[in-house]
Design an enzyme around this catalytic site. Structure first.
Site, short mmCIF file in Angstrom:
data_model
loop_
_atom_site.label_atom_id
_atom_site.label_comp_id
_atom_site.label_asym_id
_atom_site.label_seq_id
_atom_site.Cartn_x
_atom_site.Cartn_y
_atom_site.Cartn_z
N SER A 81 1.34 13.10 -62.68
CA SER A 81 0.46 12.06 -63.19
C SER A 81 -0.01 12.40 -64.60
O SER A 81 -0.10 13.58 -64.97
CB SER A 81 -0.76 11.91 -62.28
OG SER A 81 -1.74 11.04 -62.84
N TYR A 138 -8.00 14.62 -57.20
CA TYR A 138 -6.71 14.14 -57.70
C TYR A 138 -6.28 14.89 -58.96
O TYR A 138 -5.14 15.37 -59.05
CB TYR A 138 -6.79 12.64 -57.98
CG TYR A 138 -5.47 12.00 -58.32
CD1 TYR A 138 -4.56 11.68 -57.31
CD2 TYR A 138 -5.12 11.70 -59.63
CE1 TYR A 138 -3.34 11.09 -57.61
CE2 TYR A 138 -3.90 11.11 -59.94
CZ TYR A 138 -3.02 10.80 -58.92
OH TYR A 138 -1.81 10.23 -59.22
#
Length: 264
Positions: free
Chosen positions: A154, A167
């Site tokens: 990501s 995350y």
């Protein structure tokens, strides 16, 4: 000389006949990668938790002329991961490509987040990746013919965000883990390991962010030189490239697919 390079260039982007596992195949990006690999001639094992969705996607790929088999498995359960790798090797005679595209998030301020919720994110986005690359790596090493691992990370692996303590931490750790895996696997076993680091792309979970009238959308565009949010198809080319001979000299990389987000 020209004839040599013509043949070389044609083959360097080919994954025809190779066996691939794609995790998170029922998701927007995983499904796009799986379909792309199959249309490039790879034999693809589709995996995720939803058996029915996997069977539908496998049917669609076969109807389009590709080869695909569904295998329902939870990537956070070690025995199911082992079973997945064994299934692919048995069905297709080995494993050449692993594409990891599953993931999870539950944004919360740390003061509202339970330790259990944080740990669940870490297990879903980091421990599960460790397990699949470990057992896929063991299979590739036994075969002695090398392999390619493409892990979807990501843009948030290198940039913090409110509510993303789990995350961002998991994706940052994933990037470093892949760099370490390259040191373990590339020279000795000829296994290339890289990440794709995308910005926000369209999926069932992010569809709300694509409202062009929303403040969220406008704020995102201020940080995206490309001028738009991503679509799953935007990352397919990189996923194929990192699975093909064209990327043989690339390993341990965290490849920017952020639309310029990291530049701003």
């Amino acid at each position: 000389m020209v004839d040599f390079y013509k043949d070389y260039v044609v083959k360097m982007f080919s994954i025809e006949g190779r066996t691939a596992i794609v995790t998170g195949a029922t998701g927007a990006l995983g499904g796009a990668i799986a379909a792309a690999y199959a249309m490039c001639g790879a034999k693809v094992v589709l995996t995720g938790r939803n058996k029915e969705k996997l069977e539908v996607l496998a049917g669609e790929i076969r109807d389009a002329g590709g080869e695909a088999l569904p295998y329902a498995a939870d990537p956070s359960v070690e025995e199911q991961v082992k079973g997945l790798v064994a299934f692919a090797a048995k069905q297709y005679g080995g494993l050449d490509i692993l594409a990891v595209s599953h993931g999870y998030n539950k944004p919360q301020n740390i003061l509202d987040q339970s330790v259990e919720d944080w740990q669940y994110i870490m297990d879903a986005d980091l421990k599960s990746v460790y397990m699949i690359v470990k057992y896929a790596g063991e299979q590739m090493a036994r075969q002695g013919r090398g392999g390619k691992m493409v892990v979807v990370s990501s843009a948030r692996s290198k940039m913090g965000m409110a509510g993303y303590t789990g995350y961002c931490a998991s994706k940052g750790a994933c990037d470093l883990m892949i760099q370490s895996l390259a040191c373990d696997l590339s020279a000795k076993y000829n296994i290339n390991v890289n990440t794709i680091n995308p910005t926000v792309f369209r999926s069932e979970l992010t569809e709300w962010m694509f409202d062009t009238e929303s403040e969220v959308y406008r704020n995102f565009l201020k940080r995206l030189p490309i001028g738009r949010l991503g679509e799953p198809s935007d990352f397919v080319g990189m996923a194929v490239f990192l699975a093909a001979p064209a990327s043989d000299f690339l390993t341990g990389g965290n490849y920017d697919a952020t639309g310029g987000y990291w530049a701003c």
